[in-house]
Design a protein around this motif. Structure first.
Motif: not given
Length: 561
Positions: A521-532
């Motif tokens: 994965g790439q980037g902090d999981p906490a910042l993943r778009d909620r809809a995604a």
């Protein structure tokens, strides 16, 4: 039409002809794929096709094909010219070889080179190669300890002399394979696709009134080289290092190291510090190391500039003789792809320090072949056992701006093979083939998913399974706080697990369970778009536990069935 000197062509004329060359080689490749006997070629596109000028410089390559074949084939015609000087060639000649150090890195790939004549003059070459399912050698693909155990070794030889096929050479090939019909059929398929390519090339030259390809070739090569150098000169200067640890062999893991230098004259990758050659067959000839290094640089930097001698020239490699990435003859190399396919991740680990905004997290990289032999119902049928192979894939690493692709052959370009074809050529059944939930590394952008595959035999008899995998002990790493992809695994439904590179017998009634790994994965999981996150959960890409514990999605926000 009267022949016109190519020096008088306008820039637009040359661009139109360049595009026609691309069409010529694409038809050449498609003919090879449609007529191939090998299922890996026919269903997965494991081949390469290209057109070269009279000096042996590659002018165009087909989109259909794989980087390992294409980028190593770029040098193959030069080797043929060294063995058979141009002035000795006649119309109707065809040359063959499968030398790993002059071709695609192992004996199972046969290369065919055909001189192309127009109005009685040699104007260029058509070349192609593809994967041959069986070229002799040991049955157990993990058992070879030198290249001579791996099958029939063909130096550069004249297969067709002025239109007359050397039937003695065909007989030698037929006598050294367990699949004589298929192997000889593939040789003729390769010759045929070159013949089609040559016919289309000469038609094009007649249409445009060309007497030679020299000025067009210079335009293609000079323009492509300049375009690549322009992109390189926009990059930050310096040397950037990286390393990668692979599962390796029964002797232990293998560490690869690279130092990537960006300068005004190009990009050079030096593999000093990488592990030495191994007694097992995962050694890589330098031509294959160059092929996948060059491909990685092309993906990250070169973009849509066509692949040819000019665009490849600024991309160079070096590796100490005798290291695993510059294996010397007669090293065993039949499974060179298991290491060579990992090189894009190593190159990306270097480039990420210079270009973090465009480089993916680590991917599965190495393909997850399903390679099977057997069963046999009596000792008398020992040599009549079927041998089948299909390609399966894992997940691609996430990019800094989008999720990684699931169940993809990246960076190989080989497509996953249809299980229906695999089943039709054997007594095996693929009981399950589905995406693995939670196998993609978590992140702002999620890694691509691997697959779960279950295979059994319809007969109450054992069969032989040949494993040659990576990412079981060392899964794909995430980037910029992204999570690692899930590790792969190979074993039996009863619970027994095997080494990533091992042959084993599957007892009657048992099933092979194959877990293909996921991408990082790439980037902090906490910042993943909620809809995604909700979409991933609804599609079954992630579990409810992962949605809550990794992505912190409250149960009340989870989609309802």
């Amino acid at each position: 039409m009267r022949s016109t000197p190519t020096q008088g062509l306008s820039l637009i004329d040359r661009q139109v002809m360049w595009n026609r060359l691309l069409a010529v080689v694409e038809e050449q490749a498609q003919v090879c794929q449609r007529t191939a006997f090998s299922t890996i070629v026919r269903e997965s596109g494991d081949l390469a096709a290209g057109v070269f000028d009279a000096q042996g410089r590659m002018l165009a390559q087909a989109v259909t094909g794989t980087p390992g074949h294409i980028n190593s084939m770029a040098l193959a015609v030069g080797h043929v010219i060294d063995a058979y000087p141009v002035e000795t060639m006649q119309e109707g000649d065809v040359y063959i070889h499968n030398d790993p150090w002059m071709g695609t890195g192992h004996l199972n790939d046969i290369s065919i080179t055909t001189p192309c004549f127009h109005d009685g003059q040699l104007v260029g070459f058509l070349a192609c190669n593809s994967h041959i399912m069986d070229i002799g050698g040991v049955v157990d693909r993990s058992a070879s300890r030198d290249v001579f155990m791996e099958g029939l070794y063909l130096p550069i030889l004249k297969l067709v002399d002025a239109g007359r096929v050397d039937e003695s050479l065909i007989a030698v090939i037929r006598a050294n394979t367990r699949q004589p019909v298929e192997t000889v059929g593939d040789v003729y398929s390769l010759m045929n696709c070159n013949a089609i390519g040559c016919a289309r090339l000469t038609e094009m030259m007649t249409e445009f009134g060309l007497s030679d390809l020299q000025a067009l070739a210079d335009h293609i090569i000079d323009t492509s080289r300049a375009a690549v150098l322009e992109k390189i000169r926009a990059l930050p200067r310096g040397t950037f290092s990286g390393e990668l640890t692979l599962d390796g062999t029964q002797e232990g893991p293998i560490t690869l190291k690279a130092a990537l230098t960006i300068s005004d004259s190009g990009i050079h990758v030096d593999y000093t510090g990488s592990a030495p050659m191994t007694k097992y067959n995962f050694n890589v000839p330098l031509c294959y190391t160059l092929a996948y290094t060059s491909y990685a640089l092309g993906v990250a930097i070169v973009g849509d500039i066509p692949n040819n001698a000019g665009s490849l020239e600024p991309r160079t490699v070096s590796a100490p003789e005798g290291c695993i990435l510059n294996a010397l003859k007669p090293a065993p190399v039949v499974s060179r792809s298991q290491v060579g396919l990992m090189l894009p991740d190593l190159v990306f680990n270097c480039l990420r320090k210079a270009l973090p905004e465009r480089i993916p997290a680590e991917s599965t990289c190495a393909l997850y072949h399903v390679n099977v032999m057997g069963p046999r119902s009596s000792p008398a049928q020992i040599w009549n056992r079927f041998r089948v192979q299909t390609i399966t894939t894992g997940g691609m690493g996430a990019l800094p701006y989008r999720d990684g692709m699931s169940a993809t052959g990246f960076p190989s370009g080989v497509r996953g093979g249809p299980v229906e074809i695999f089943e039709s050529m054997s007594t095996l059944v693929v009981w399950k083939k589905e995406l693995r939930p939670d196998s993609g590394g978590a992140g702002t952008f999620r890694g691509g998913l691997g697959q779960l595959i279950e295979i059994g035999n319809t007969l109450p008899e054992p069969f032989q399974y040949f494993a040659g995998y990576e990412r079981i002990d060392y899964p794909a790493r995430g980037a910029a706080l992204g999570g690692d992809g899930a590790a792969g695994a190979v074993g039996l439904a009863s619970g027994r697990r095997f080494h990533s590179k091992q042959s084993f017998e599957v007892p009657p009634g048992e099933r092979v369970i194959l877990h293909c790994p996921g991408g990082g994965g790439q980037g902090d999981p906490a910042l993943r778009d909620r809809a995604a996150v909700q979409r991933d959960l609804a599609c079954g890409y992630i579990s409810a536990e992962a949605a809550q514990e990794i992505y912190h999605l409250p149960p009340e926000e989870a989609p309802h069935a």
